[in-house]
Scaffold this motif. Structure first.
Motif, PDB file in Angstrom:
ATOM      1  N   GLU A 174       0.923  -1.193  -0.058  1.00 16.95           N
ATOM      2  CA  GLU A 174       0.024   0.017   0.192  1.00 16.95           C
ATOM      3  C   GLU A 174       0.705   1.205   0.041  1.00 16.95           C
ATOM      4  O   GLU A 174       0.586   2.191  -0.667  1.00 16.95           O
ATOM      5  N   GLU A 175       1.862   1.265   0.691  1.00 18.45           N
ATOM      6  CA  GLU A 175       2.716   2.344   0.882  1.00 18.45           C
ATOM      7  C   GLU A 175       3.550   2.693  -0.441  1.00 18.45           C
ATOM      8  O   GLU A 175       3.620   3.822  -0.904  1.00 18.45           O
ATOM      9  N   ARG A 176       3.848   1.354  -1.234  1.00 19.08           N
ATOM     10  CA  ARG A 176       4.617   1.680  -2.410  1.00 19.08           C
ATOM     11  C   ARG A 176       3.579   2.158  -3.389  1.00 19.08           C
ATOM     12  O   ARG A 176       4.005   3.028  -4.243  1.00 19.08           O
ATOM     13  N   SER A 177       2.464   2.004  -3.398  1.00 23.02           N
ATOM     14  CA  SER A 177       1.557   2.279  -4.232  1.00 23.02           C
ATOM     15  C   SER A 177       1.402   4.065  -4.088  1.00 23.02           C
ATOM     16  O   SER A 177       1.131   4.390  -5.029  1.00 23.02           O
ATOM     17  N   VAL A 178       1.183   4.334  -2.671  1.00 27.69           N
ATOM     18  CA  VAL A 178       0.956   5.777  -2.691  1.00 27.69           C
ATOM     19  C   VAL A 178       2.223   6.445  -3.095  1.00 27.69           C
ATOM     20  O   VAL A 178       1.976   7.604  -3.950  1.00 27.69           O
ATOM     21  N   VAL A 179       3.524   5.979  -2.843  1.00 30.23           N
ATOM     22  CA  VAL A 179       4.724   6.792  -3.335  1.00 30.23           C
ATOM     23  C   VAL A 179       4.846   6.654  -4.675  1.00 30.23           C
ATOM     24  O   VAL A 179       5.059   7.950  -5.224  1.00 30.23           O
ATOM     25  N   THR A 180       4.420   5.779  -5.413  1.00 29.55           N
ATOM     26  CA  THR A 180       4.760   5.757  -6.892  1.00 29.55           C
ATOM     27  C   THR A 180       3.616   6.531  -7.385  1.00 29.55           C
ATOM     28  O   THR A 180       3.850   7.398  -8.295  1.00 29.55           O
ATOM     29  N   THR A 181       2.345   6.878  -6.774  1.00 29.50           N
ATOM     30  CA  THR A 181       1.216   7.576  -7.265  1.00 29.50           C
ATOM     31  C   THR A 181       1.531   9.228  -7.432  1.00 29.50           C
ATOM     32  O   THR A 181       1.618   9.730  -8.423  1.00 29.50           O
ATOM     33  N   VAL A 182       2.247   9.724  -6.196  1.00 30.76           N
ATOM     34  CA  VAL A 182       2.280  10.909  -5.911  1.00 30.76           C
ATOM     35  C   VAL A 182       3.651  11.254  -6.709  1.00 30.76           C
ATOM     36  O   VAL A 182       4.014  12.154  -7.058  1.00 30.76           O
ATOM     37  N   LEU A 183       4.779  10.489  -6.494  1.00 29.79           N
ATOM     38  CA  LEU A 183       6.109  10.721  -7.184  1.00 29.79           C
ATOM     39  C   LEU A 183       6.047  10.757  -8.635  1.00 29.79           C
ATOM     40  O   LEU A 183       6.827  11.643  -9.285  1.00 29.79           O
ATOM     41  N   SER A 184       5.011  10.035  -9.385  1.00 33.48           N
ATOM     42  CA  SER A 184       4.906   9.953 -10.857  1.00 33.48           C
ATOM     43  C   SER A 184       4.498  11.055 -11.178  1.00 33.48           C
ATOM     44  O   SER A 184       4.546  11.391 -12.422  1.00 33.48           O
ATOM     45  N   LYS A 185       3.554  11.931 -10.395  1.00 35.28           N
ATOM     46  CA  LYS A 185       2.830  12.947 -10.955  1.00 35.28           C
ATOM     47  C   LYS A 185       3.333  14.424 -10.336  1.00 35.28           C
ATOM     48  O   LYS A 185       2.853  15.344 -11.011  1.00 35.28           O
ATOM     49  N   ALA A 186       4.212  14.319  -9.352  1.00 35.53           N
ATOM     50  CA  ALA A 186       4.564  15.624  -8.470  1.00 35.53           C
ATOM     51  C   ALA A 186       5.460  16.426  -9.773  1.00 35.53           C
ATOM     52  O   ALA A 186       6.280  16.138 -10.578  1.00 35.53           O
ATOM     53  N   LYS A 187       5.007  17.704  -9.817  1.00 36.01           N
ATOM     54  CA  LYS A 187       5.636  18.382 -10.792  1.00 36.01           C
ATOM     55  C   LYS A 187       6.733  19.274 -10.169  1.00 36.01           C
ATOM     56  O   LYS A 187       6.907  20.192  -9.512  1.00 36.01           O
ATOM     57  N   ILE A 188       7.889  18.544 -10.535  1.00 34.63           N
ATOM     58  CA  ILE A 188       9.316  18.988 -10.408  1.00 34.63           C
ATOM     59  C   ILE A 188      10.214  18.849 -11.559  1.00 34.63           C
ATOM     60  O   ILE A 188      10.123  18.021 -12.331  1.00 34.63           O
ATOM     61  N   ARG A 189      11.174  19.777 -11.505  1.00 32.79           N
ATOM     62  CA  ARG A 189      11.992  19.847 -12.755  1.00 32.79           C
ATOM     63  C   ARG A 189      13.522  18.992 -12.207  1.00 32.79           C
ATOM     64  O   ARG A 189      13.931  18.086 -13.059  1.00 32.79           O
ATOM     65  N   GLU A 190      13.794  19.372 -10.856  1.00 32.37           N
ATOM     66  CA  GLU A 190      14.982  18.705 -10.471  1.00 32.37           C
ATOM     67  C   GLU A 190      14.745  18.141  -9.206  1.00 32.37           C
ATOM     68  O   GLU A 190      14.305  18.533  -8.146  1.00 32.37           O
TER      69      GLU A 190
END
Length: 252
Positions: free
Chosen positions: A184-200
């Motif tokens: 469940e934690e991996r799913s949450v991390v993957t969801t937010v990190l794959s969509k977070a608007k960050i350049r670097e």
């Protein structure tokens, strides 16, 4: 006393720009915080240590010092009371010249909430409460964010909602990332990190082998990220991660 110190330096050599030393307080009151605004030549940079207690109002008076561009607050193990008067400072805070803020030690959410009207471009926090930083994430002026010993997930979730991408995010030894995540934690991390608007993005230390794999897989799916620094990755994982992240600039 501070003004005398300042005048003495200026009279001795009027061509030398006065640089503020570090100030340490056991208890920082509103009155003491206001004295920094009374200088004939306000400081551009200020470093304040508070050892025992202060209030949100006093801290915001420091933020509102006209001409101040960088403020370093050391407030670990400091009791910070929430006084109702802080709401009266909104106009002064809105006119704040502060651009860089460094906070080591947690602060009440009222303090961070009040900063939303500022034009802070660089925020660095250590040992803070992640959810209390979320209101600042959507500030259009904020370009650089450092999180030390602070849960980054609420911030990453907030970054998914930004209109434009944050230029730089550094995550240093995030709590509990050295423990393998549950599914469940991996799913949450993957969801937010794959969509977070960050350049670097920089992720440094305190991450387990399994979690490094999850993080790299999530970053592959992020269309905003252009540059990735992963510090502390085991040597035998680097080549696999490099193959995954072949579309971005990657450094270990």
């Amino acid at each position: 006393i501070l003004q005398i110190h300042h005048d003495a330096i200026k009279s001795a050599n009027p061509n030398v720009e006065f640089v503020f030393p570090k100030f340490s307080f056991h208890h920082l009151s509103v009155k003491e915080a206001q004295t920094f605004s009374d200088f004939k030549i306000p400081p551009k940079e200020l470093r304040v240590y508070i050892n025992k207690s202060t209030s949100v109002c006093a801290l915001l008076h420091l933020v509102a010092i006209k001409g101040l561009e960088q403020l370093d607050l050391f407030i670990s193990n400091c009791t910070i009371t929430v006084d109702s008067q802080y709401t009266q400072l909104e106009k002064a805070i809105q006119n704040s010249t502060l651009r860089n803020l460094y906070v080591i030690g947690g602060a009440p959410h009222e303090f961070f909430d009040a900063l939303q009207v500022t034009s802070i471009r660089r925020l660095e926090v250590w040992s803070a409460n992640g959810p209390e930083l979320v209101p600042l994430v959507n500030m259009t002026q904020l370009r650089v964010l450092w999180l030390g010993y602070t849960d980054p997930l609420p911030v990453l979730d907030g970054l998914c909602q930004r209109e434009d991408a944050l230029e730089y995010l550094k995550i240093y030894e995030p709590p509990n990332w050295d423990r393998d995540w549950t599914q469940e934690e991996r799913s949450v991390v993957t969801t937010v990190l794959s969509k977070a608007k960050i350049r670097e993005i920089v992720i440094r230390n305190g991450v387990s082998r399994s979690n490094w794999r999850t993080l790299s897989a999530a970053l592959v799916c992020n269309d905003h990220v252009r540059k990735v620094f992963l510090i502390g990755v085991p040597d035998d994982l680097k080549e696999d991660i490099r193959r995954k992240l072949d579309t971005v600039e990657l450094e270990f």
